[in-house]
Motif scaffolding. Structure first.
Motif, PDB file in Angstrom:
ATOM      1  N   SER A  81       0.857  -1.190   0.000  1.00 31.05           N
ATOM      2  CA  SER A  81       0.000   0.000   0.000  1.00 31.05           C
ATOM      3  C   SER A  81       0.895   1.244   0.000  1.00 31.05           C
ATOM      4  O   SER A  81       2.066   1.176   0.379  1.00 31.05           O
ATOM      5  N   PRO A  82       0.344   2.400  -0.432  1.00 31.09           N
ATOM      6  CA  PRO A  82       1.182   3.612  -0.525  1.00 31.09           C
ATOM      7  C   PRO A  82       1.758   4.089   0.800  1.00 31.09           C
ATOM      8  O   PRO A  82       2.762   4.793   0.801  1.00 31.09           O
ATOM      9  N   GLU A 127       5.228   3.475  -5.201  1.00 29.79           N
ATOM     10  CA  GLU A 127       4.761   4.598  -6.009  1.00 29.79           C
ATOM     11  C   GLU A 127       3.759   4.133  -7.063  1.00 29.79           C
ATOM     12  O   GLU A 127       2.738   4.801  -7.313  1.00 29.79           O
ATOM     13  N   ARG A 130       0.492   3.579  -5.423  1.00 34.58           N
ATOM     14  CA  ARG A 130      -0.213   4.834  -5.154  1.00 34.58           C
ATOM     15  C   ARG A 130      -0.919   5.349  -6.410  1.00 34.58           C
ATOM     16  O   ARG A 130      -2.096   5.752  -6.360  1.00 34.58           O
ATOM     17  N   LEU A 131      -0.228   5.315  -7.546  1.00 34.89           N
ATOM     18  CA  LEU A 131      -0.848   5.756  -8.794  1.00 34.89           C
ATOM     19  C   LEU A 131      -2.027   4.868  -9.176  1.00 34.89           C
ATOM     20  O   LEU A 131      -3.058   5.344  -9.648  1.00 34.89           O
ATOM     21  N   ARG A 133      -3.946   3.205  -7.134  1.00 35.26           N
ATOM     22  CA  ARG A 133      -5.083   3.488  -6.246  1.00 35.26           C
ATOM     23  C   ARG A 133      -5.794   4.770  -6.668  1.00 35.26           C
ATOM     24  O   ARG A 133      -7.027   4.831  -6.678  1.00 35.26           O
ATOM     25  N   GLU A 134      -5.018   5.802  -7.032  1.00 33.88           N
ATOM     26  CA  GLU A 134      -5.648   7.050  -7.455  1.00 33.88           C
ATOM     27  C   GLU A 134      -6.464   6.845  -8.723  1.00 33.88           C
ATOM     28  O   GLU A 134      -7.591   7.345  -8.838  1.00 33.88           O
ATOM     29  N   LYS A 135      -5.912   6.092  -9.687  1.00 32.79           N
ATOM     30  CA  LYS A 135      -6.663   5.834 -10.914  1.00 32.79           C
ATOM     31  C   LYS A 135      -7.929   5.035 -10.631  1.00 32.79           C
ATOM     32  O   LYS A 135      -8.979   5.287 -11.212  1.00 32.79           O
ATOM     33  N   SER A 136      -7.810   4.065  -9.722  1.00 33.05           N
ATOM     34  CA  SER A 136      -8.979   3.240  -9.383  1.00 33.05           C
ATOM     35  C   SER A 136     -10.061   4.073  -8.720  1.00 33.05           C
ATOM     36  O   SER A 136     -11.242   3.925  -9.016  1.00 33.05           O
ATOM     37  N   GLN A 137      -9.657   4.996  -7.814  1.00 36.42           N
ATOM     38  CA  GLN A 137     -10.652   5.856  -7.157  1.00 36.42           C
ATOM     39  C   GLN A 137     -11.306   6.806  -8.157  1.00 36.42           C
ATOM     40  O   GLN A 137     -12.516   7.031  -8.108  1.00 36.42           O
ATOM     41  N   GLU A 138     -10.512   7.364  -9.063  1.00 36.88           N
ATOM     42  CA  GLU A 138     -11.088   8.249 -10.072  1.00 36.88           C
ATOM     43  C   GLU A 138     -12.066   7.497 -10.963  1.00 36.88           C
ATOM     44  O   GLU A 138     -13.148   8.001 -11.290  1.00 36.88           O
ATOM     45  N   GLU A 141     -15.296   6.868  -9.021  1.00 37.95           N
ATOM     46  CA  GLU A 141     -16.121   8.066  -8.869  1.00 37.95           C
ATOM     47  C   GLU A 141     -16.802   8.442 -10.182  1.00 37.95           C
ATOM     48  O   GLU A 141     -17.925   8.915 -10.203  1.00 37.95           O
TER      49      GLU A 141
END
Length: 377
Positions: A81-82, A127, A130-131, A133-138, A141
């Motif tokens: 995880s990040p 890293e 982290r990227l 996870r951000e793409k998955s959250q975007e 949403e």
């Protein structure tokens, strides 16, 4: 896709289904330790000798993991995880904490360079996680905007219900409110069903991975033993042919000596040649026995290969079951989204009815005041 700086090593998996799903991106050999859960200070060895520790990337779930198999069980199965960090505590030792597994892993390397390479890979994978996870959250949403506001909307609805006074009206609004409460109950039951399905899928996937890594380790050992046995058989065949040639040559010399009688070497030389011939024959028998043993082991290997095929078939069935569970989860999520939309629609209708009633009550109040004024006049 994983970070471009993460170079793929040689695939360690021999199972096509698993290779399509999870890819090894870096491997290193190290001694594995875990923190003592009682003292939280002492290290407990998780492996008797150095084992392979690998970074894996799961393309379907878009996650990175550190996995190490010792014997027949996985001694490391840590999802990166990040917020994780790899700390170098000495020149050849490093550690990281895994809150999900509720433990701390430690790795002892043979050289400082290996520790440095592992630390760099850990930071790169962190890293990349982290990227991802951000793409998955975007993506989540964008695909389901209603789910991201479901909790605040529900809290606001509860606050409005607690602050607003009770309204007594006709059967229409009461029926709408009852339908809204029923939608909340259905929504809660739908959430519980989704959690249960996700739990069953995770347990099935963990069992599948444990069995898969055990089969990988057993298969690697069998392949190495088979290669070694084949190499030894070829070498012994060459030695056997050389010994047979030497035996034939000595037999010819003994025959020549016997034919020439006293014209040949002395009796002592004949005895030495005879003794050498017997030793070579005994050695030939021993090599023949070793070859038979290796052939028997080779047949056992074929039986184990058949068992491996059966295990692969079971894994394929588990994969199909996992796909079915994922399909059911998606269906349940769609049903949940529909329920949320229906609840929002019902609440908007109830709000509209309440506003209409407020207007009517205000009009009636004005009418009452007008009548009172007329009566007073």
């Amino acid at each position: 896709m994983p970070n471009s700086r993460l170079s793929h090593s040689d695939p360690v998996s021999m199972f096509p289904l698993h290779r399509e799903r999870e890819q090894p991106i870096f491997s290193a050999r190290a001694h594995v330790f875990q923190i003592d859960p009682a003292t939280k200070r002492n290290w407990i060895p998780a492996s008797k000798h150095a084992v392979t520790v690998s970074f894996f990337y799961d393309a379907n779930r878009n996650v990175y993991r550190i996995i190490s198999v010792g014997g027949t069980k996985a001694i490391i199965n840590s999802t990166i995880s990040p917020n994780m960090s790899f700390t170098k505590t000495s020149q050849k030792f490093g550690q990281w904490a895994d809150s999900r597994a509720n433990t701390v892993y430690g790795l002892g390397f043979a050289t400082e360079q290996q520790l440095h390479q592992f630390s760099e890979r850990f930071n790169e994978v962190k890293e990349a996680a982290r990227l991802a996870r951000e793409k998955s959250q975007e993506k989540m949403e964008m695909n389901n905007p209603g789910l991201s506001i479901a909790a605040p909307q529900f809290s606001q609805d509860m606050s409005d219900e607690l602050q607003s006074p009770p309204v007594m009206c006709t059967n229409g609004p009461e029926d709408k409110l009852f339908r809204s409460q029923s939608a909340d109950i259905t929504l809660n039951s739908e959430k519980e069903r989704i959690k249960k399905m996700l739990s069953e899928g995770s347990i099935c996937e963990m069992n599948l991975e444990a069995e898969l890594f055990t089969l990988q380790d057993s298969n690697a050992k069998l392949v190495a033993a088979l290669h070694e046995a084949n190499a030894n058989v070829e070498q012994w065949k060459k030695q056997l042919a050389a010994y047979q040639d030497e035996t034939e040559r000595l037999r010819e010399q003994v025959a020549d000596l016997e034919a020439h009688g006293g014209h040949g070497p002395s009796d002592m030389l004949k005895d030495e040649l005879t003794q050498s011939l017997e030793e070579l024959e005994a050695l030939l028998k021993a090599k023949d026995e070793e070859i038979r043993i290796l052939q028997a082991k080779k047949s056992d290997f074929h039986e184990m290969e058949q068992e491996r095929e059966e295990a692969i078939h079971r894994i394929q069935e588990l994969e199909m079951r996992n796909v079915e569970l994922e399909r059911r989860v998606q269906s349940a999520e769609q049903s949940l989204a529909n329920s949320l939309e229906e609840r929002d629609r019902i609440e908007s209708e109830v709000q509209r009815v309440i506003e209409i009633l407020d207007v009517k009550i205000f009009d009636l109040n004005d009418l009452r005041q007008s009548l009172v004024k007329l009566i007073d006049k």
